[in-house]
Motif scaffolding. Sequence first.
Motif, PDB file in Angstrom:
ATOM      1  N   UNK A  72       0.807  -1.228   0.000  1.00  0.00           N
ATOM      2  CA  UNK A  72       0.000   0.000   0.000  1.00  0.00           C
ATOM      3  C   UNK A  72       0.837   1.274   0.000  1.00  0.00           C
ATOM      4  N   UNK A  73       1.947   1.287   0.737  1.00  0.00           N
ATOM      5  CA  UNK A  73       2.766   2.501   0.797  1.00  0.00           C
ATOM      6  C   UNK A  73       3.379   2.811  -0.558  1.00  0.00           C
ATOM      7  N   UNK A  74       3.910   1.778  -1.231  1.00  0.00           N
ATOM      8  CA  UNK A  74       4.500   1.980  -2.556  1.00  0.00           C
ATOM      9  C   UNK A  74       3.418   2.363  -3.566  1.00  0.00           C
ATOM     10  N   UNK A  75       2.257   1.741  -3.437  1.00  0.00           N
ATOM     11  CA  UNK A  75       1.124   2.063  -4.321  1.00  0.00           C
ATOM     12  C   UNK A  75       0.706   3.522  -4.163  1.00  0.00           C
ATOM     13  N   UNK A  76       0.544   3.954  -2.929  1.00  0.00           N
ATOM     14  CA  UNK A  76       0.095   5.325  -2.684  1.00  0.00           C
ATOM     15  C   UNK A  76       1.110   6.337  -3.186  1.00  0.00           C
ATOM     16  N   UNK A  77       2.393   6.051  -2.984  1.00  0.00           N
ATOM     17  CA  UNK A  77       3.437   6.957  -3.477  1.00  0.00           C
ATOM     18  C   UNK A  77       3.368   7.081  -4.991  1.00  0.00           C
ATOM     19  N   UNK A  78       3.183   5.960  -5.672  1.00  0.00           N
ATOM     20  CA  UNK A  78       3.072   5.977  -7.132  1.00  0.00           C
ATOM     21  C   UNK A  78       1.862   6.781  -7.580  1.00  0.00           C
ATOM     22  N   UNK A  79       0.716   6.568  -6.925  1.00  0.00           N
ATOM     23  CA  UNK A  79      -0.506   7.267  -7.326  1.00  0.00           C
ATOM     24  C   UNK A  79      -0.405   8.771  -7.101  1.00  0.00           C
ATOM     25  N   UNK A  80       0.240   9.181  -6.016  1.00  0.00           N
ATOM     26  CA  UNK A  80       0.432  10.612  -5.775  1.00  0.00           C
ATOM     27  C   UNK A  80       1.241  11.241  -6.904  1.00  0.00           C
ATOM     28  N   UNK A  81       2.253  10.517  -7.372  1.00  0.00           N
ATOM     29  CA  UNK A  81       3.079  11.036  -8.467  1.00  0.00           C
ATOM     30  C   UNK A  81       2.325  11.020  -9.790  1.00  0.00           C
ATOM     31  N   UNK A  82       1.463  10.036  -9.971  1.00  0.00           N
ATOM     32  CA  UNK A  82       0.642   9.992 -11.187  1.00  0.00           C
ATOM     33  C   UNK A  82      -0.344  11.154 -11.228  1.00  0.00           C
ATOM     34  N   UNK A  83      -0.958  11.453 -10.080  1.00  0.00           N
ATOM     35  CA  UNK A  83      -1.984  12.501 -10.044  1.00  0.00           C
ATOM     36  C   UNK A  83      -1.408  13.912  -9.935  1.00  0.00           C
ATOM     37  N   UNK A 130      -4.688   4.037 -21.957  1.00  0.00           N
ATOM     38  CA  UNK A 130      -3.310   3.936 -22.427  1.00  0.00           C
ATOM     39  C   UNK A 130      -2.324   3.817 -21.283  1.00  0.00           C
ATOM     40  N   UNK A 131      -1.238   4.537 -21.385  1.00  0.00           N
ATOM     41  CA  UNK A 131      -0.153   4.471 -20.403  1.00  0.00           C
ATOM     42  C   UNK A 131       0.073   5.838 -19.797  1.00  0.00           C
ATOM     43  N   UNK A 132       0.116   5.889 -18.483  1.00  0.00           N
ATOM     44  CA  UNK A 132       0.410   7.146 -17.796  1.00  0.00           C
ATOM     45  C   UNK A 132       1.819   7.053 -17.230  1.00  0.00           C
ATOM     46  N   UNK A 133       2.537   8.164 -17.293  1.00  0.00           N
ATOM     47  CA  UNK A 133       3.920   8.202 -16.844  1.00  0.00           C
ATOM     48  C   UNK A 133       4.012   9.066 -15.577  1.00  0.00           C
ATOM     49  N   UNK A 134       4.300   8.440 -14.446  1.00  0.00           N
ATOM     50  CA  UNK A 134       4.339   9.194 -13.179  1.00  0.00           C
ATOM     51  C   UNK A 134       5.535  10.136 -13.091  1.00  0.00           C
ATOM     52  N   UNK A 135       5.337  11.162 -12.306  1.00  0.00           N
ATOM     53  CA  UNK A 135       6.438  12.073 -12.000  1.00  0.00           C
ATOM     54  C   UNK A 135       7.550  11.290 -11.319  1.00  0.00           C
ATOM     55  N   UNK A 136       8.808  11.483 -11.706  1.00  0.00           N
ATOM     56  CA  UNK A 136       9.905  10.740 -11.058  1.00  0.00           C
ATOM     57  C   UNK A 136       9.970  10.994  -9.551  1.00  0.00           C
TER      58      UNK A 136
END
Length: 354
Positions: free
Chosen positions: A28-39, A348-354
């Motif tokens: 969940x922690x890694x997931x949430x970090x990824x989603x924050x960068x995506x949004x 499609x594909x979304x590219x998260x903020x690094x």
Amino acid sequence: MTGVRCMLMRGGTSKGAYFLAEDLPADPAARDDLLLRIMGTPDPRQLDGLGGAQPVTSKVAIVSKAADAGHDVDYLFLQLGVAEPTVSDRQTCGNLLAGVGQFAVERGLVAAGPERTTVRVRLLNTGSIAVAAFATPGGEVGYRGGTAISGVPGTAAPVELGFADTEGSVCGSLLPTGHVRDEVGGVEVSCVDNGMPVVVARARDFGVTGYEPVEELAADTALARRIDALRTEAGKLMGLGDVAGSSVPKTTLVAAPRDGGAICTRTFIPVKPHPSIGVLGAVSVVTALLLDGAAGRELLVAPPAGEPVEVEHPSGKLAVGIELDTTVTPPRVSRSTVLRTARKLFDGTVFPRP
């Protein structure tokens, strides 16, 4: 740069990113970090991500094949902050739910019927089951149609959403304080959880009419402080503990209808005015107002028996059907229904903020 498979959909009066659970980290922690960068959170503009700079467009739906028999798919809703890096699973979202069935068909989790498909969805945030029914002409999801919903331009194909066993989905009971009406900070309120914990109060008790445009309410900092104080204290009474960092309970101020509906509403998440009203929030508000002795009950213009209750909100109206058994104590909700629309915006594909 590694991208993530994503579908952006409008569901009801919200917009969110839909993902298969298998395409996101299991932790969940890694997931949430990824989603924050995506949004693009934290940033009040969400300029570097998919978010639309307001709570109703900073949402995520995570869908997976059902883990248990009795339903088709599991749906986890996450509310992401905009200016603050927060991710909350303490509530579900009935608006994004309007697109879950179609997403499940598009991703091959559910086989489409030749003309119409029904998908049983378990709402992981609350444990309740919803049934979504929508058109699939020729075995493919159909998004075009003539149904209009307030707050959304144009028309689209209708999505029927039916809810059962939503009582106490977050708080454990329909009346989490044990009373139909309470007094919080000198204000009469009704605290109800029929799929979404809400605090219902009369607009006039906050020195407003309940007809103000969203922009005017958003500029009223004194009102925001009073709303926050009310919901913080009500949250404790509802068994939710410290809700300072949570988007629930939501607060809805009610006034007499003035546009042919049954009740007029202004909703806050948690203190920011909602441009319309959430699906399950409306379900809980209507449920509250149908109870004898509820705060604001006298403002409701009840429709004929069996007819839906039309809730006026800043963007128009939302029709809610509630089957309520008041012959038992506490009252029981048999079924709740709403009509929504949804539309696929991109896949499609979304590219998260690094």
